[in-house]
Design a protein around this motif. Structure first.
Motif, PDB file in Angstrom:
ATOM      1  N   LYS A  11       0.822  -1.204   0.000  1.00  0.00           N
ATOM      2  CA  LYS A  11       0.000   0.000   0.000  1.00  0.00           C
ATOM      3  C   LYS A  11       0.860   1.260   0.000  1.00  0.00           C
ATOM      4  N   GLN A  12       2.170   1.085  -0.089  1.00  0.00           N
ATOM      5  CA  GLN A  12       3.084   2.215  -0.133  1.00  0.00           C
ATOM      6  C   GLN A  12       3.830   2.215  -1.457  1.00  0.00           C
ATOM      7  N   GLU A  13       4.351   3.366  -1.795  1.00  0.00           N
ATOM      8  CA  GLU A  13       5.099   3.504  -3.042  1.00  0.00           C
ATOM      9  C   GLU A  13       6.580   3.687  -2.724  1.00  0.00           C
ATOM     10  N   GLN A  14       7.433   3.027  -3.506  1.00  0.00           N
ATOM     11  CA  GLN A  14       8.872   3.183  -3.317  1.00  0.00           C
ATOM     12  C   GLN A  14       9.304   4.593  -3.708  1.00  0.00           C
ATOM     13  N   CYS A  15      10.250   5.132  -2.973  1.00  0.00           N
ATOM     14  CA  CYS A  15      10.799   6.452  -3.262  1.00  0.00           C
ATOM     15  C   CYS A  15      12.264   6.287  -3.634  1.00  0.00           C
ATOM     16  N   TYR A  16      12.682   6.928  -4.724  1.00  0.00           N
ATOM     17  CA  TYR A  16      14.048   6.834  -5.222  1.00  0.00           C
ATOM     18  C   TYR A  16      14.759   8.174  -5.042  1.00  0.00           C
ATOM     19  N   PRO A  46      10.951   3.848 -13.202  1.00  0.00           N
ATOM     20  CA  PRO A  46       9.700   4.441 -13.687  1.00  0.00           C
ATOM     21  C   PRO A  46       9.394   5.741 -12.957  1.00  0.00           C
ATOM     22  N   PRO A  47       8.603   6.621 -13.564  1.00  0.00           N
ATOM     23  CA  PRO A  47       8.237   7.875 -12.907  1.00  0.00           C
ATOM     24  C   PRO A  47       7.532   7.614 -11.578  1.00  0.00           C
ATOM     25  N   GLY A  48       7.730   8.511 -10.635  1.00  0.00           N
ATOM     26  CA  GLY A  48       7.100   8.368  -9.324  1.00  0.00           C
ATOM     27  C   GLY A  48       7.761   9.244  -8.293  1.00  0.00           C
ATOM     28  N   LEU A  49       7.708   8.829  -7.038  1.00  0.00           N
ATOM     29  CA  LEU A  49       8.241   9.636  -5.941  1.00  0.00           C
ATOM     30  C   LEU A  49       9.759   9.727  -6.004  1.00  0.00           C
ATOM     31  N   ARG A  50      10.264  10.950  -5.746  1.00  0.00           N
ATOM     32  CA  ARG A  50      11.704  11.188  -5.765  1.00  0.00           C
ATOM     33  C   ARG A  50      12.101  12.008  -4.538  1.00  0.00           C
ATOM     34  N   LEU A  51      13.140  11.554  -3.864  1.00  0.00           N
ATOM     35  CA  LEU A  51      13.789  12.354  -2.833  1.00  0.00           C
ATOM     36  C   LEU A  51      14.945  13.043  -3.527  1.00  0.00           C
ATOM     37  N   THR A  52      14.815  14.341  -3.748  1.00  0.00           N
ATOM     38  CA  THR A  52      15.749  15.080  -4.590  1.00  0.00           C
ATOM     39  C   THR A  52      16.640  15.978  -3.747  1.00  0.00           C
ATOM     40  N   THR A  53      17.943  15.864  -3.958  1.00  0.00           N
ATOM     41  CA  THR A  53      18.886  16.746  -3.280  1.00  0.00           C
ATOM     42  C   THR A  53      19.408  17.775  -4.277  1.00  0.00           C
ATOM     43  N   GLY A  54      19.554  19.011  -3.801  1.00  0.00           N
ATOM     44  CA  GLY A  54      19.995  20.079  -4.684  1.00  0.00           C
ATOM     45  C   GLY A  54      20.532  21.251  -3.899  1.00  0.00           C
ATOM     46  N   ALA A  55      20.762  22.354  -4.584  1.00  0.00           N
ATOM     47  CA  ALA A  55      21.363  23.535  -3.968  1.00  0.00           C
ATOM     48  C   ALA A  55      20.501  24.092  -2.842  1.00  0.00           C
ATOM     49  N   ASN A  56      19.175  23.884  -2.900  1.00  0.00           N
ATOM     50  CA  ASN A  56      18.276  24.412  -1.884  1.00  0.00           C
ATOM     51  C   ASN A  56      17.898  23.381  -0.833  1.00  0.00           C
ATOM     52  N   GLY A  57      18.592  22.256  -0.824  1.00  0.00           N
ATOM     53  CA  GLY A  57      18.317  21.242   0.185  1.00  0.00           C
ATOM     54  C   GLY A  57      17.646  20.011  -0.399  1.00  0.00           C
ATOM     55  N   SER A  59      14.199  17.643  -1.006  1.00  0.00           N
ATOM     56  CA  SER A  59      12.751  17.777  -1.163  1.00  0.00           C
ATOM     57  C   SER A  59      12.157  16.464  -1.653  1.00  0.00           C
ATOM     58  N   LEU A  60      10.870  16.291  -1.403  1.00  0.00           N
ATOM     59  CA  LEU A  60      10.119  15.142  -1.902  1.00  0.00           C
ATOM     60  C   LEU A  60       9.239  15.619  -3.043  1.00  0.00           C
ATOM     61  N   THR A  61       9.407  15.002  -4.197  1.00  0.00           N
ATOM     62  CA  THR A  61       8.652  15.386  -5.376  1.00  0.00           C
ATOM     63  C   THR A  61       8.092  14.138  -6.050  1.00  0.00           C
ATOM     64  N   ASP A  62       7.324  14.368  -7.106  1.00  0.00           N
ATOM     65  CA  ASP A  62       6.770  13.282  -7.909  1.00  0.00           C
ATOM     66  C   ASP A  62       7.070  13.618  -9.362  1.00  0.00           C
ATOM     67  N   SER A  63       7.763  12.723 -10.038  1.00  0.00           N
ATOM     68  CA  SER A  63       8.193  13.011 -11.410  1.00  0.00           C
ATOM     69  C   SER A  63       7.102  12.784 -12.453  1.00  0.00           C
ATOM     70  N   ARG A  64       5.935  12.328 -12.047  1.00  0.00           N
ATOM     71  CA  ARG A  64       4.858  12.101 -13.008  1.00  0.00           C
ATOM     72  C   ARG A  64       4.208  13.420 -13.395  1.00  0.00           C
ATOM     73  N   PRO A  65       3.814  13.579 -14.660  1.00  0.00           N
ATOM     74  CA  PRO A  65       3.187  14.824 -15.110  1.00  0.00           C
ATOM     75  C   PRO A  65       1.926  15.128 -14.308  1.00  0.00           C
ATOM     76  N   GLY A  66       1.746  16.408 -13.986  1.00  0.00           N
ATOM     77  CA  GLY A  66       0.551  16.834 -13.285  1.00  0.00           C
ATOM     78  C   GLY A  66       0.536  16.549 -11.801  1.00  0.00           C
ATOM     79  N   SER A  67       1.651  16.083 -11.260  1.00  0.00           N
ATOM     80  CA  SER A  67       1.694  15.762  -9.839  1.00  0.00           C
ATOM     81  C   SER A  67       1.780  17.034  -8.994  1.00  0.00           C
ATOM     82  N   GLN A 205      -0.456  14.752  -0.881  1.00  0.00           N
ATOM     83  CA  GLN A 205      -0.665  13.509  -1.621  1.00  0.00           C
ATOM     84  C   GLN A 205       0.633  12.712  -1.708  1.00  0.00           C
ATOM     85  N   HIS A 206       1.771  13.402  -1.732  1.00  0.00           N
ATOM     86  CA  HIS A 206       3.059  12.706  -1.730  1.00  0.00           C
ATOM     87  C   HIS A 206       3.179  11.812  -0.495  1.00  0.00           C
ATOM     88  N   LEU A 207       2.803  12.373   0.650  1.00  0.00           N
ATOM     89  CA  LEU A 207       2.940  11.609   1.885  1.00  0.00           C
ATOM     90  C   LEU A 207       1.972  10.440   1.923  1.00  0.00           C
TER      91      LEU A 207
END
Length: 265
Positions: A11-16, A46-57, A59-67, A205-207
């Motif tokens: 019932k959970q989605e993997q995060c990359y 595949p597109p989905g949840l991403r834990l993204t590191t960058g210059a601003n710290g 963040s949790l995002t979703d790479s699918r269109p319209g997310s 919705q990400h959470l």
């Protein structure tokens, strides 16, 4: 702090973990993935949840269109920072519920840390707070937010009172030694109680995808009561039944939520 494996249920989605391509993106995705035992995103992921590191710290995002938009732990966000700077018993029912008063700042264990805002309010008024969070993704977001808060003079003292522990709350409470008992154990089992409309609500919705359906937090009440030296405080929706059907000693009301208080002494 020990990271642990992020093994999602059905019932959970993997995060990359991934990294911004811009220069100066900070901590590498590989380092973040190793620290929190999370998989790295590849070209085949595949597109989905991403834990993204960058210059601003981080963040949790979703790479699918319209997310919906990203989630960050940002104690310096202007609206929340104003709330922190005005925090006190008069404005925050939570502060009254934990029993914080002049000359008495109880040690609080936040057993359901989430995005850390309630813990930050308590730390801002002077309470030492231990944040226990079992999700490695939320742990990574909290660690990043705390690191940035420690660099800003407006939140340095607050952040210095906050200690992050990566663990399952039930296990952690059961392992506490008598000498380590917190004065207060705080439970916020109301996920997803946040607003459901607007940009902020959509981001939650990400959470929901990450954590799955809300857990029955009732089993946490007994170990919390055994661990707390003074009281257990449980956050509830204003009209929700008491957690686990166990009536509190009293409640401190808010506009849409209440804080049920269980005395231990």
């Amino acid at each position: 702090m020990t990271a642990f494996s992020n093994t999602p249920t059905d019932k959970q989605e993997q995060c990359y973990v991934t990294q911004e391509a811009a220069p100066g993106a900070g901590k590498t995705a590989a380092a973040l993935a190793r620290r929190w035992s999370l998989p790295l995103a590849t070209a085949e992921t595949p597109p989905g949840l991403r834990l993204t590191t960058g210059a601003n710290g981080v963040s949790l995002t979703d790479s699918r269109p319209g997310s919906p938009g990203l989630i960050r732990v940002d104690f310096l966000e202007p609206r929340f920072l104003r709330r922190l700077q005005q925090a006190g018993a008069a404005r925050e029912p939570l502060v009254r519920a934990v029993g914080a008063r002049r000359g008495d700042r109880p040690r609080v264990l936040d057993a359901t840390a989430g995005l850390g805002q309630d813990a930050a309010i308590l730390a801002m008024v002077g309470c030492p707070v231990t944040l226990v969070e079992r999700s490695p993704v939320l742990g990574a977001l909290l660690e990043d937010g705390l690191a940035r808060a420690r660099l800003d003079p407006r939140t340095q003292a607050m952040a210095s009172r906050m200690t992050l522990i990566s663990a399952d709350s039930g296990d952690y409470l059961a392992r506490l030694e008598a000498t380590d008992r917190p004065d207060v154990v705080y439970l916020d089992p109301m996920y997803p109680h946040r607003r459901t409309g607007g940009k902020s609500g959509k981001a939650m919705q990400h959470l929901q995808a990450l954590l799955g359906p809300p857990d029955d937090a009732g089993p946490l009440l007994a170990p919390a009561l055994a661990a707390a030296a003074r009281r257990v405080v449980v956050k509830r929706q204003r009209r929700a039944p008491a957690l686990g059907g166990t009536a509190p000693d009293f409640s401190v009301g808010g506009s849409s939520t209440r804080f049920d208080v269980y005395h231990r002494t």
